[in-house]
Design a protein around this motif. Structure first.
Motif, PDB file in Angstrom:
ATOM      1  N   PHE A  40       0.858  -1.186   0.000  1.00 45.20           N
ATOM      2  CA  PHE A  40       0.000   0.000   0.000  1.00 45.20           C
ATOM      3  C   PHE A  40       0.893   1.234   0.000  1.00 45.20           C
ATOM      4  CE2 PHE A  40      -3.493   2.737   1.307  1.00 45.20           C
ATOM      5  CZ  PHE A  40      -4.582   2.095   0.733  1.00 45.20           C
ATOM      6  N   ILE A  41       0.586   2.216  -0.824  1.00 44.16           N
ATOM      7  CA  ILE A  41       1.409   3.419  -0.939  1.00 44.16           C
ATOM      8  C   ILE A  41       1.475   4.136   0.412  1.00 44.16           C
ATOM      9  CG2 ILE A  41       1.557   5.700  -2.024  1.00 44.16           C
ATOM     10  CD1 ILE A  41       0.246   4.414  -4.512  1.00 44.16           C
ATOM     11  N   PRO A  42       2.693   4.399   0.930  1.00 45.80           N
ATOM     12  CA  PRO A  42       2.818   5.021   2.257  1.00 45.80           C
ATOM     13  C   PRO A  42       2.098   6.367   2.386  1.00 45.80           C
ATOM     14  CG  PRO A  42       4.924   4.142   1.541  1.00 45.80           C
ATOM     15  CD  PRO A  42       3.987   4.027   0.358  1.00 45.80           C
ATOM     16  N   ASP A  43       2.170   7.220   1.376  1.00 44.85           N
ATOM     17  CA  ASP A  43       1.478   8.518   1.445  1.00 44.85           C
ATOM     18  C   ASP A  43      -0.034   8.302   1.578  1.00 44.85           C
ATOM     19  OD1 ASP A  43       4.058   9.316   0.869  1.00 44.85           O
ATOM     20  OD2 ASP A  43       3.526  10.478  -0.903  1.00 44.85           O
ATOM     21  N   ALA A  44      -0.551   7.286   0.906  1.00 38.18           N
ATOM     22  CA  ALA A  44      -1.985   6.977   0.969  1.00 38.18           C
ATOM     23  C   ALA A  44      -2.363   6.467   2.356  1.00 38.18           C
ATOM     24  CB  ALA A  44      -2.351   5.955  -0.105  1.00 38.18           C
ATOM     25  N   ARG A  45      -1.443   5.777   2.996  1.00 41.56           N
ATOM     26  CA  ARG A  45      -1.688   5.304   4.369  1.00 41.56           C
ATOM     27  C   ARG A  45      -1.805   6.497   5.325  1.00 41.56           C
ATOM     28  NH1 ARG A  45       2.637   2.098   4.894  1.00 41.56           N
ATOM     29  NH2 ARG A  45       1.562   0.447   3.766  1.00 41.56           N
TER      30      ARG A  45
END
Length: 168
Positions: free
Chosen positions: A147-152
């Motif tokens: 999962f994309i870290p910025d999206a997390r």
């Protein structure tokens, strides 16, 4: 071909119009508009980025979006990105804005949401796979390493905002 964005300061005030590649390379703040898409049942659209993408190839995201073009508001950029990436027209509703440290470069993220009532037609250059997930299913997926870290980070802020506003 240059992608012109507004370089902004710590208060999200415009400093100059610059090439996005340069903004990323120099780690200058700029603006990104994102959209959380829900269906009528409240499920959230999740997608996987194509394997050939320059950033976050093959990773999962629960938001669509991209850089806000020079002279464009967050809301205008969100509506444009919705149309470009999903083939859907709509007026995304602003939810929150925050300064994201970003894995690639720092930026201001304007997060929006919209209920999608039409059939989606994802652009294959942006979306390799997609599915509508329940909030519980998304909560499980968001902690996955793909999962994309910025999206997390956006996910955590979104749900904190939702809890504070008593949103269903």
């Amino acid at each position: 071909m240059a992608e012109w964005v507004e370089r902004v300061d710590e208060q999200d005030e415009v400093l100059a119009v610059v090439d996005r590649a340069e903004a990323i390379r120099r780690r200058w703040l700029h603006r990104v508009a994102t959209i959380v898409c829900r269906d009528r049942a409240g499920r959230i659209l999740v997608h996987r980025r194509p394997d050939n993408m320059s950033r976050f190839a093959g990773q999962f995201n629960w938001m669509l979006g991209g850089a806000t073009e020079a002279g464009e508001s967050y809301e205008e950029a969100a509506a444009r990105e919705l149309s470009e990436e999903l083939g859907v027209r709509g007026q995304p509703r602003f939810v929150l804005k925050f300064r994201c440290a970003g894995v690639v470069s720092p930026y201001w993220m304007g997060l929006h949401e919209v209920v999608v009532e039409d059939q989606v037609r994802p652009d294959p250059s942006e979306v390799a796979w997609h599915a509508w997930l329940t909030e519980r299913e998304l909560a499980d997926l968001v902690r996955h390493e793909a999962f994309i870290p910025d999206a997390r980070e956006a996910y955590d802020r979104y749900w904190a905002t939702a809890a504070n506003s008593k949103r269903p």
